[in-house]
Scaffold this motif. Structure first.
Motif, PDB file in Angstrom:
ATOM      1  N   ASN A   1      -5.019  -2.902  -4.930  1.00 58.06           N
ATOM      2  CA  ASN A   1      -5.535  -3.754  -3.854  1.00 58.06           C
ATOM      3  C   ASN A   1      -7.042  -3.623  -3.695  1.00 58.06           C
ATOM      4  O   ASN A   1      -7.741  -4.620  -3.480  1.00 58.06           O
ATOM      5  CB  ASN A   1      -4.834  -3.405  -2.541  1.00 58.06           C
ATOM      6  CG  ASN A   1      -3.348  -3.701  -2.588  1.00 58.06           C
ATOM      7  OD1 ASN A   1      -2.880  -4.491  -3.403  1.00 58.06           O
ATOM      8  ND2 ASN A   1      -2.595  -3.067  -1.702  1.00 58.06           N
TER       9      ASN A   1
ATOM     10  N   ASP B   1      -2.769   1.163  -3.492  1.00 59.65           N
ATOM     11  CA  ASP B   1      -4.127   1.204  -2.947  1.00 59.65           C
ATOM     12  C   ASP B   1      -5.167   0.857  -4.001  1.00 59.65           C
ATOM     13  O   ASP B   1      -6.110   0.094  -3.737  1.00 59.65           O
ATOM     14  CB  ASP B   1      -4.422   2.597  -2.380  1.00 59.65           C
ATOM     15  CG  ASP B   1      -3.742   2.844  -1.046  1.00 59.65           C
ATOM     16  OD1 ASP B   1      -3.369   1.859  -0.379  1.00 59.65           O
ATOM     17  OD2 ASP B   1      -3.579   4.010  -0.666  1.00 59.65           O
TER      18      ASP B   1
ATOM     19  N   ALA C   1       0.822  -1.207   0.000  1.00 61.55           N
ATOM     20  CA  ALA C   1       0.000   0.000   0.000  1.00 61.55           C
ATOM     21  C   ALA C   1       0.858   1.260   0.000  1.00 61.55           C
ATOM     22  O   ALA C   1       0.333   2.364  -0.173  1.00 61.55           O
ATOM     23  CB  ALA C   1      -0.922  -0.002   1.213  1.00 61.55           C
TER      24      ALA C   1
END
Length: 249
Positions: free
Chosen positions: A234, A231, A225
């Motif tokens: 994911n 981000d 992350a």
């Protein structure tokens, strides 16, 4: 044996090599079980208590790891079950009844698979949880210390241990008591179970990914992350498993 950083490194290096060699076949068997679950739209649920919770954190929700993973913890009783915080305590892991509530609170589906970690393999909550997992028809991988568990009496009413329920048992190679460097007045320092359990977890993930690639599938793997685009990458993968994987405390 002297007590020093160098002595500990030597013990860890030897133990890692021995575990990697001795558990190669069991790593492959665990990967087969998990890959089959993932290909059937399953999720990997990881559970450990005490320092074995580190294994669950290694499996679920970290960079380079599989996205369809869920971490189960004793504090789920508070976070998801509405129990008061004072229910948590160092001996809670010895209570078999806790396992039923933890399983009920987990977002489990029939095709899901479980990875359970306990160095001793004898505490009531873990043994009962393993029994429930098998009663419900899930695949079960256990990570434990064969040496430590063999010298312990089960704290479960059945007299059984974690390894007795597992489809695949991985020995983390830790000695009885976990610590490796004896002290002159008794006792020892330098525990190894967290290190070898992490090794086994990462080896299993690597082998699962190999199997998914061989099947022509793109493995659902986390990016850090803390890199550009992590981000977004994911979040897109996690959306596939909405309500089935928990990320939090």
């Amino acid at each position: 044996m002297t007590v020093s950083a160098e002595a500990y490194l030597a013990v860890v290096t030897e133990t890692i090599g021995r575990v990697a060699a001795d558990q190669r076949e069991n790593v492959a068997r665990a990967a087969d079980l998990i890959a089959a679950s993932l290909r059937a739209d399953g999720v990997v649920h990881a559970f450990g208590t005490g320092h074995s919770e580190a294994l669950a954190m290694e499996v679920a929700g970290r960079a380079g790891g599989l996205v369809p993973t869920n971490r189960i913890a004793l504090r789920d009783l508070v976070l998801h079950g509405g129990e008061p915080a004072d229910v948590l305590g160092p001996k809670l892991e010895r209570e078999p009844a806790v396992a039923h509530r933890l399983y009920e609170l987990a977002p489990v589906r029939p095709q899901d698979v479980f990875v359970l970690a306990s160095n001793s393999g004898v505490n009531g909550a873990m043994v009962e949880f393993a029994a429930i997992v098998k009663e419900r028809g899930h695949g079960l991988v256990a990570i434990t210390s064969a040496q430590h568990s063999a010298r312990m009496t089960s704290r479960h009413p059945s007299g059984r241990k974690l390894a007795d329920f597992a489809d695949v048992v991985l020995d983390n190679g830790a000695p009885y008591g976990d610590a490796t460097l004896p002290l002159p007045g008794g006792g020892a320092v330098g525990a190894v179970s967290s290190i070898t359990a992490a090794l086994l977890a990462q080896q299993i993930v690597a082998e699962v990914v190999v199997r998914l690639l061989a099947a022509g599938e793109r493995p659902p793997v986390y990016l850090s992350a803390n890199i550009a685009g992590g981000d977004e990458h994911n979040a897109g993968l996690e959306a596939r498993y909405a309500g089935r994987i928990r990320r939090g405390a």
